[in-house]
Design an enzyme around this catalytic site. Sequence first.
Site, PDB file in Angstrom:
ATOM      1  N   LYS A 136      -4.836   9.484   7.516  1.00 24.43           N
ATOM      2  CA  LYS A 136      -5.886  10.286   8.149  1.00 24.43           C
ATOM      3  C   LYS A 136      -7.156   9.452   8.110  1.00 24.43           C
ATOM      4  O   LYS A 136      -7.470   8.834   7.085  1.00 24.43           O
ATOM      5  CB  LYS A 136      -6.066  11.580   7.354  1.00 24.43           C
ATOM      6  CG  LYS A 136      -7.257  12.392   7.752  1.00 24.43           C
ATOM      7  CD  LYS A 136      -6.817  13.691   8.432  1.00 24.43           C
ATOM      8  CE  LYS A 136      -7.971  14.369   9.132  1.00 24.43           C
ATOM      9  NZ  LYS A 136      -7.793  14.435  10.598  1.00 24.43           N
TER      10      LYS A 136
ATOM     11  N   ARG B  82      -7.161  -8.249  -9.046  1.00 25.23           N
ATOM     12  CA  ARG B  82      -7.835  -9.548  -9.232  1.00 25.23           C
ATOM     13  C   ARG B  82      -9.298  -9.296  -9.522  1.00 25.23           C
ATOM     14  O   ARG B  82      -9.756  -8.154  -9.462  1.00 25.23           O
ATOM     15  CB  ARG B  82      -7.730 -10.349  -7.932  1.00 25.23           C
ATOM     16  CG  ARG B  82      -8.294  -9.544  -6.764  1.00 25.23           C
ATOM     17  CD  ARG B  82      -8.325 -10.344  -5.482  1.00 25.23           C
ATOM     18  NE  ARG B  82      -8.422  -9.498  -4.297  1.00 25.23           N
ATOM     19  CZ  ARG B  82      -9.553  -9.056  -3.765  1.00 25.23           C
ATOM     20  NH1 ARG B  82     -10.717  -9.337  -4.321  1.00 25.23           N
ATOM     21  NH2 ARG B  82      -9.537  -8.302  -2.689  1.00 25.23           N
TER      22      ARG B  82
ATOM     23  N   GLY C 108      -8.157  -7.818   2.869  1.00 26.37           N
ATOM     24  CA  GLY C 108      -9.298  -8.543   3.421  1.00 26.37           C
ATOM     25  C   GLY C 108      -9.833  -7.910   4.699  1.00 26.37           C
ATOM     26  O   GLY C 108     -10.448  -8.584   5.514  1.00 26.37           O
TER      27      GLY C 108
ATOM     28  N   GLU D 261      -9.785   1.254  -5.720  1.00 21.55           N
ATOM     29  CA  GLU D 261     -10.679   1.660  -4.635  1.00 21.55           C
ATOM     30  C   GLU D 261     -10.386   3.101  -4.202  1.00 21.55           C
ATOM     31  O   GLU D 261      -9.220   3.500  -4.095  1.00 21.55           O
ATOM     32  CB  GLU D 261     -10.504   0.724  -3.426  1.00 21.55           C
ATOM     33  CG  GLU D 261     -10.881  -0.717  -3.744  1.00 21.55           C
ATOM     34  CD  GLU D 261     -10.910  -1.623  -2.504  1.00 21.55           C
ATOM     35  OE1 GLU D 261     -11.629  -2.625  -2.542  1.00 21.55           O
ATOM     36  OE2 GLU D 261     -10.212  -1.323  -1.508  1.00 21.55           O
TER      37      GLU D 261
ATOM     38  N   LYS E 166       0.818  -1.216   0.000  1.00 17.20           N
ATOM     39  CA  LYS E 166       0.000   0.000   0.000  1.00 17.20           C
ATOM     40  C   LYS E 166       0.853   1.268   0.000  1.00 17.20           C
ATOM     41  O   LYS E 166       0.447   2.283  -0.565  1.00 17.20           O
ATOM     42  CB  LYS E 166      -0.956  -0.006   1.189  1.00 17.20           C
ATOM     43  CG  LYS E 166      -1.991  -1.107   1.063  1.00 17.20           C
ATOM     44  CD  LYS E 166      -3.062  -1.026   2.123  1.00 17.20           C
ATOM     45  CE  LYS E 166      -3.954  -2.245   1.962  1.00 17.20           C
ATOM     46  NZ  LYS E 166      -5.277  -2.086   2.499  1.00 17.20           N
TER      47      LYS E 166
HETATM   48  P1  ADP Z   1     -13.448  -7.845  -2.394  1.00 20.30           P
HETATM   49  O1  ADP Z   1     -13.203  -6.405  -2.545  1.00 20.30           O
HETATM   50  O2  ADP Z   1     -13.290  -8.645  -3.618  1.00 20.30           O
HETATM   51  O3  ADP Z   1     -14.642  -8.135  -1.602  1.00 20.30           O
HETATM   52  P2  ADP Z   1     -12.117  -8.728  -0.089  1.00 20.30           P
HETATM   53  O4  ADP Z   1     -11.164  -7.774   0.526  1.00 20.30           O
HETATM   54  O5  ADP Z   1     -13.400  -8.998   0.580  1.00 20.30           O
HETATM   55  O6  ADP Z   1     -12.248  -8.272  -1.563  1.00 20.30           O
HETATM   56  O7  ADP Z   1     -11.340 -10.077  -0.332  1.00 20.30           O
HETATM   57  C1  ADP Z   1     -11.846 -11.108  -1.125  1.00 20.30           C
HETATM   58  C2  ADP Z   1     -11.340 -12.383  -0.550  1.00 20.30           C
HETATM   59  O8  ADP Z   1      -9.933 -12.362  -0.486  1.00 20.30           O
HETATM   60  C3  ADP Z   1     -11.844 -12.627   0.848  1.00 20.30           C
HETATM   61  O9  ADP Z   1     -12.091 -13.995   0.969  1.00 20.30           O
HETATM   62  C4  ADP Z   1     -10.670 -12.175   1.706  1.00 20.30           C
HETATM   63  O10 ADP Z   1     -10.684 -12.872   2.927  1.00 20.30           O
HETATM   64  C5  ADP Z   1      -9.498 -12.539   0.841  1.00 20.30           C
HETATM   65  N1  ADP Z   1      -8.328 -11.669   1.005  1.00 20.30           N
HETATM   66  C6  ADP Z   1      -8.147 -10.440   0.525  1.00 20.30           C
HETATM   67  N2  ADP Z   1      -6.930  -9.965   0.808  1.00 20.30           N
HETATM   68  C7  ADP Z   1      -6.300 -10.933   1.491  1.00 20.30           C
HETATM   69  C8  ADP Z   1      -4.994 -11.061   2.078  1.00 20.30           C
HETATM   70  N3  ADP Z   1      -4.076 -10.107   1.998  1.00 20.30           N
HETATM   71  N4  ADP Z   1      -4.701 -12.193   2.710  1.00 20.30           N
HETATM   72  C9  ADP Z   1      -5.612 -13.175   2.793  1.00 20.30           C
HETATM   73  N5  ADP Z   1      -6.848 -13.120   2.265  1.00 20.30           N
HETATM   74  C10 ADP Z   1      -7.194 -12.024   1.623  1.00 20.30           C
HETATM   75  P1  ADP Z   2      -8.187  -3.832   2.606  1.00 18.86           P
HETATM   76  O1  ADP Z   2      -6.914  -3.986   1.856  1.00 18.86           O
HETATM   77  O2  ADP Z   2      -8.235  -4.660   3.825  1.00 18.86           O
HETATM   78  O3  ADP Z   2      -9.385  -3.943   1.733  1.00 18.86           O
HETATM   79  P2  ADP Z   2      -8.517  -0.941   2.554  1.00 18.86           P
HETATM   80  O4  ADP Z   2      -7.345  -0.054   2.669  1.00 18.86           O
HETATM   81  O5  ADP Z   2      -9.095  -1.141   1.201  1.00 18.86           O
HETATM   82  O6  ADP Z   2      -8.126  -2.356   3.184  1.00 18.86           O
HETATM   83  O7  ADP Z   2      -9.639  -0.436   3.534  1.00 18.86           O
HETATM   84  C1  ADP Z   2     -10.775  -1.219   3.818  1.00 18.86           C
HETATM   85  C2  ADP Z   2     -11.871  -0.338   4.407  1.00 18.86           C
HETATM   86  O8  ADP Z   2     -11.438   0.327   5.598  1.00 18.86           O
HETATM   87  C3  ADP Z   2     -12.340   0.780   3.497  1.00 18.86           C
HETATM   88  O9  ADP Z   2     -13.296   0.358   2.564  1.00 18.86           O
HETATM   89  C4  ADP Z   2     -12.898   1.782   4.505  1.00 18.86           C
HETATM   90  O10 ADP Z   2     -14.180   1.432   4.931  1.00 18.86           O
HETATM   91  C5  ADP Z   2     -11.955   1.627   5.668  1.00 18.86           C
HETATM   92  N1  ADP Z   2     -10.852   2.607   5.572  1.00 18.86           N
HETATM   93  C6  ADP Z   2      -9.607   2.354   5.140  1.00 18.86           C
HETATM   94  N2  ADP Z   2      -8.831   3.455   5.193  1.00 18.86           N
HETATM   95  C7  ADP Z   2      -9.620   4.444   5.653  1.00 18.86           C
HETATM   96  C8  ADP Z   2      -9.415   5.834   5.960  1.00 18.86           C
HETATM   97  N3  ADP Z   2      -8.226   6.420   5.800  1.00 18.86           N
HETATM   98  N4  ADP Z   2     -10.465   6.539   6.433  1.00 18.86           N
HETATM   99  C9  ADP Z   2     -11.663   5.950   6.619  1.00 18.86           C
HETATM  100  N5  ADP Z   2     -11.907   4.663   6.373  1.00 18.86           N
HETATM  101  C10 ADP Z   2     -10.910   3.900   5.893  1.00 18.86           C
HETATM  102 MG    MG Z   3      -9.793  -2.740   0.063  1.00 19.33          MG
END
Ligand code: ADP
Ligand code: ADP
Ligand code: MG
Length: 472
Positions: A221, A313, A184, A295, A137
């Site tokens: 933030k 993906r 995830g 995103e 990230k």
């Molecule tokens: P989407 O935006 O497609 O809903 P999610 O963040 O919910 O993505 O992830 C989709 C699937 O991938 C879920 O089953 C989640 O648990 C898995 N997943 C995503 N990132 C990771 C990670 N870094 N390590 C393990 N599982 C992950």
């Molecule tokens: P992941 O890789 O687990 O999907 P993300 O960085 O995409 O993690 O963040 C997942 C969720 O967490 C976002 O959809 C949002 O709801 C919340 N989130 C992440 N970063 C922020 C932020 N800076 N401020 C507010 N909400 C956040």
């Molecule tokens: Mg995300």
Amino acid sequence: MGSRSSWWSLKQGFPERRVVARISRLFIANRGEIAVRIIKACRALGIEAVLAVSEADRESMAARMADRVVCIGPARAQESYLRISTIVCAAKGTGSQAIHPGYGFLAEHPDLPKICDEQGLLFVGPPEHCIREMGNKLLARKMVRSYGIPVIPGSEKVRNIREAEHRAREIGFPVILKAAAGGGGRGIKIVSEPSQLSTVFETAGAEARTAFGNEVLYLEKYIPHARHIEVQVLGDAQGNVIHLGERDCSLQRRYQKVIEEAPAPSLPDALRQQIRAAGVTIARNIGYRSAGTVEFIFDKETQKFYFLEMNTRVQVEHPVTEMVSGVDIVREQIRIAAGEPLSFSQSMVTLTGHAIECRVTAEAPERDFAPSPGKLREWVTPDGPGIRVDTHCYAGYFVPPYYDSLIAKVITHGKDRATAIDRMKYALEHFVIRGIDTVIPFLLFVLNRDEYRKGDVHTKWLEEVLEDYQKK
Ligand code: ADP
Ligand code: ADP
Ligand code: MG
């Protein structure tokens, strides 16, 4: 390894002709509904589907549908679905030309495309470098910033508590402490005030090392009244990059999506166009190929949007985009991997109506979402105009305890958002599941809220509704 006559055999199947020249047999390194989804895309393309299964998944619907099934190890994912060497060997041994990783498991592991490349297999996903760059990230934020796209204000890597405190004060509380390699919904911690930072920081690094094999943390933030808006992109080997519009995935629990929709409701048109263009700019600049999602966080107060991360993906919620665009995203993904150009251009994409997805999981909302595996004594999926169900379950199937609790995705489409919501209520009310607990009662509770109907929600709203639900 068993070659079986599946109940949905290609021999009696419909396309006589193979659409993709370079792939006649595709290896699927995944399970559950996405494995079924990929098999269906193979059918439409006249490709044979070879499925990897763990010992726990031999009786799955995907296993029944696949042209060939290979057992790759025990139930534990670390010993089966996460074993790159076993998967690559099985793919080669079955004469497959390509591997589709689905989502989760190895989908975002950069070594898989690398080894595929070395072994002469096609990877149905982006180039290795895209996964490496966007999977970190911090690196992703740096690259995206250099393309002139706004990124959530935040820090570089924070090495210790002192550095974290210093940087958090500069950014201003509340902040989010994030694992650079997180995903995830894991590895995210909101810190509302300075006094909390040191305790949170102490545990977060160790947790990140265990969960992601990388302890690097940084700060962002925290945007309190935010919406999660993401752009579906597709890029091909010829350098074409297009978008299929955006989705709103603001309804989340523990940073994981629960209900998604397309398009994003009540967004000023200029902003919608800017977000879509930003998604395409990022994909184009990183040299993206395949289906991917960029995103963004949309700050409801300032009406500004910021890059959040990119998922390299196919996503769980891709069907809502398929419903409004009419594009088969998995089919395009396979065609792209085979070196075919996109079968349409941006100007040919028209988005029609509104679509919603509810993730139905085997969890008990009454018991704090405790997993509820077990045998499906009854299972009748809903249907009707504008209703689609993506699932791998059937009556008599045993939902195993080892994996993600997703058992079905209910997707509805209608001419407008109100129609899509009404159809979703109808669909969930007519979904018959006996034998295990599911989140359907909670989903219906949410759909019946006025704020939801108005589209007036943010990323913490669902957790507020859950408190009301648990009180009732
Ligand atoms: P989407 O935006 O497609 O809903 P999610 O963040 O919910 O993505 O992830 C989709 C699937 O991938 C879920 O089953 C989640 O648990 C898995 N997943 C995503 N990132 C990771 C990670 N870094 N390590 C393990 N599982 C992950
Ligand atoms: P992941 O890789 O687990 O999907 P993300 O960085 O995409 O993690 O963040 C997942 C969720 O967490 C976002 O959809 C949002 O709801 C919340 N989130 C992440 N970063 C922020 C932020 N800076 N401020 C507010 N909400 C956040
Ligand atoms: Mg995300």
